[in-house]
Design a protein around this motif. Structure first.
Motif, PDB file in Angstrom:
ATOM      1  N   PRO A 137       0.775  -1.350   0.024  1.00 19.23           N
ATOM      2  CA  PRO A 137      -0.163   0.192  -0.046  1.00 19.23           C
ATOM      3  C   PRO A 137       0.882   1.310   0.054  1.00 19.23           C
ATOM      4  N   GLN A 138       1.844   0.977   0.656  1.00 21.72           N
ATOM      5  CA  GLN A 138       2.841   2.538   0.681  1.00 21.72           C
ATOM      6  C   GLN A 138       3.565   2.712  -0.669  1.00 21.72           C
ATOM      7  N   THR A 139       3.813   1.767  -1.238  1.00 20.77           N
ATOM      8  CA  THR A 139       4.291   1.918  -2.787  1.00 20.77           C
ATOM      9  C   THR A 139       3.288   2.590  -3.475  1.00 20.77           C
ATOM     10  N   VAL A 140       2.051   1.886  -3.382  1.00 18.79           N
ATOM     11  CA  VAL A 140       0.943   2.399  -4.322  1.00 18.79           C
ATOM     12  C   VAL A 140       0.548   3.784  -4.021  1.00 18.79           C
ATOM     13  N   SER A 141       0.667   4.235  -2.724  1.00 16.93           N
ATOM     14  CA  SER A 141       0.094   5.429  -2.393  1.00 16.93           C
ATOM     15  C   SER A 141       1.372   6.519  -3.171  1.00 16.93           C
ATOM     16  N   VAL A 142       2.476   6.095  -3.279  1.00 23.42           N
ATOM     17  CA  VAL A 142       3.662   7.136  -3.897  1.00 23.42           C
ATOM     18  C   VAL A 142       3.161   7.230  -5.394  1.00 23.42           C
ATOM     19  N   GLN A 169      -5.127   6.553   3.324  1.00 26.83           N
ATOM     20  CA  GLN A 169      -4.854   6.978   4.701  1.00 26.83           C
ATOM     21  C   GLN A 169      -3.179   7.440   4.543  1.00 26.83           C
ATOM     22  N   ARG A 170      -2.418   6.310   3.635  1.00 25.11           N
ATOM     23  CA  ARG A 170      -1.125   6.668   3.615  1.00 25.11           C
ATOM     24  C   ARG A 170      -0.824   7.961   2.933  1.00 25.11           C
ATOM     25  N   MET A 171      -1.730   8.198   1.936  1.00 25.71           N
ATOM     26  CA  MET A 171      -1.362   9.332   1.057  1.00 25.71           C
ATOM     27  C   MET A 171      -1.665  10.421   2.055  1.00 25.71           C
ATOM     28  N   LEU A 172      -2.598  10.545   3.027  1.00 25.57           N
ATOM     29  CA  LEU A 172      -2.907  11.480   3.677  1.00 25.57           C
ATOM     30  C   LEU A 172      -1.832  11.855   4.575  1.00 25.57           C
ATOM     31  N   PRO A 176       7.314  13.996   2.483  1.00 27.32           N
ATOM     32  CA  PRO A 176       8.435  14.022   0.980  1.00 27.32           C
ATOM     33  C   PRO A 176       8.848  12.742   0.929  1.00 27.32           C
ATOM     34  N   VAL A 177       8.988  12.022  -0.277  1.00 27.96           N
ATOM     35  CA  VAL A 177       9.734  10.889  -0.550  1.00 27.96           C
ATOM     36  C   VAL A 177      11.286  10.850  -1.260  1.00 27.96           C
ATOM     37  N   GLN A 178      11.913  10.424  -0.561  1.00 24.57           N
ATOM     38  CA  GLN A 178      13.354  10.242  -1.148  1.00 24.57           C
ATOM     39  C   GLN A 178      13.458  10.213  -2.601  1.00 24.57           C
ATOM     40  N   LYS A 179      14.327  11.021  -3.362  1.00 25.34           N
ATOM     41  CA  LYS A 179      14.381  10.684  -4.897  1.00 25.34           C
ATOM     42  C   LYS A 179      14.912   9.494  -5.002  1.00 25.34           C
ATOM     43  N   GLU A 180      15.763   8.746  -4.318  1.00 24.60           N
ATOM     44  CA  GLU A 180      16.316   7.277  -4.434  1.00 24.60           C
ATOM     45  C   GLU A 180      15.297   6.554  -4.675  1.00 24.60           C
ATOM     46  N   ILE A 181      14.152   6.624  -3.470  1.00 25.27           N
ATOM     47  CA  ILE A 181      12.986   5.565  -3.462  1.00 25.27           C
ATOM     48  C   ILE A 181      12.180   5.889  -4.841  1.00 25.27           C
ATOM     49  N   VAL A 182      12.067   7.068  -5.079  1.00 27.02           N
ATOM     50  CA  VAL A 182      10.857   7.495  -6.267  1.00 27.02           C
ATOM     51  C   VAL A 182      11.814   6.850  -7.678  1.00 27.02           C
TER      52      VAL A 182
END
Length: 344
Positions: A137-142, A169-172, A176-182
């Motif tokens: 779910p965390q990946t999907v939210s990103v 809920q995770r999107m809320l 900020p997501v690290q560039k490396e993860i994106v």
């Protein structure tokens, strides 16, 4: 009929073969205007054309003028070009390495867009949701946070209710997501989802069936298409539109016909032309030298009566040869999907 077809060919040109005419044309175009064409030729073609120029001898101005006017009128008669994934891949294969071509084709076969997120926003929501429901779910939210809001909403509506609620809920709460993860998510989407999506969309099955029908003899082809029309008229119509038939050979440029003549089995060609419409027969005979055309006429006459099935089979073989030469980039075929359009 093109304007070139109405030109009276000078007597001096009648003895010149197709390659010799090409050599004369390139000589007439000169260095400046011919350079873009020379750049498209491979070493063997350059050698053959160069040898033709070296052995050309004297060619009267009236013959050169005829070649230039014929070339100009034939090119101007093309109303459009027709590009496709298959023709693009053939073009790139002659320029780039196999791995690079594969990478580019997988990219352009997929949805349009400059970035991964633009591309994902053009993927059908049900298809994308089917892939995302197996992710964390965390990946999907990103991923959804990077999409256009209206498309993200459609994807969410396709996900299982509990899973979608968790993603929201995770999107809320998202930081900020690290560039490396994106970047890692983008790479995974490209290597897993986009590559498989491109492969699954690689080819219209109607194109495949059109090739199958092209390989059938005339009576079997018509019988099966007629049966298909009764249960699926739309598909039968699409297949007919995609097929390249013996009659379509009548729309080819003289240079393409000359190449087919050069590569064809002479007895098979005589059999095919014996049962051909007069205009196609004359088109082929006109692409030969006077001596070769005379011999072919004599061969057809010496055959006497032949079975229609034999002529059909020979014509099918000639069509297969034409398509094979086009696949190798040696001739240009008129695309039956569009009036007067061309495939390169």
């Amino acid at each position: 009929m093109t304007m070139a077809a109405n030109l009276v060919e000078p007597a001096e040109l009648k003895k010149f073969s197709g390659p010799q005419r090409a050599a004369a044309l390139m000589l007439a175009l000169g260095q400046e205007h011919g350079a873009p064409i020379w750049e498209q030729l491979n070493n063997d073609e350059i050698k053959e054309l160069s040898a033709g120029i070296a052995q050309l001898g004297r060619l009267p101005a009236v013959a050169v003028e005829h070649l230039l006017v014929q070339f100009s009128s034939e090119v101007s008669s093309m109303s459009s070009l027709h590009g496709s994934y298959e023709t693009t891949e053939r073009l790139l294969s002659g320029i780039l390495g196999e791995d690079k071509v594969k990478e580019i084709m997988e990219d352009i076969r997929g949805p349009s867009g400059r970035t991964m997120w633009d591309k994902l926003s053009n993927v059908n929501e049900a298809v994308l949701a089917a892939y995302l429901r197996n992710e964390y779910p965390q990946t999907v939210s990103v991923i959804l946070s990077k999409l256009r809001a209206e498309h993200a909403a459609r994807v969410l509506s396709e996900l299982p209710s509990d899973f979608a609620t968790d993603v929201i809920q995770r999107m809320l709460r998202m930081e900020p997501v690290q560039k490396e993860i994106v970047a890692e998510i983008e790479q995974t989407l490209k290597s897993e989802f986009m590559t498989n999506l491109a492969r699954s969309q690689k080819r219209d099955p109607h194109e495949m069936m059109a090739e199958v029908f092209n390989a059938l003899d005339r009576s079997s082809e018509e019988r099966m298409l007629s049966a298909l029309e009764e249960c699926n008229a739309e598909s039968a119509e699409r297949i007919r539109a995609l097929m390249f038939t013996f009659e379509d050979l009548g729309n080819l440029l003289t240079a393409s016909i000359a190449t087919i003549v050069k590569n064809a089995d002479k007895r098979e060609m005589a059999l095919a032309l014996k049962g051909a419409p007069e205009e196609i027969r004359e088109l082929f005979l006109g692409a030969m030298t006077e001596r070769a055309a005379k011999m072919l006429r004599e061969d057809m006459s010496a055959m006497g009566p032949v079975r229609a099935r034999e002529c059909d089979e020979a014509q099918t073989a000639l069509v297969r040869l034409a398509k094979s030469l086009a696949d190798r980039g040696e001739i240009v075929l008129v695309d039956p999907k569009s009036d007067e359009s061309m495939i390169y």
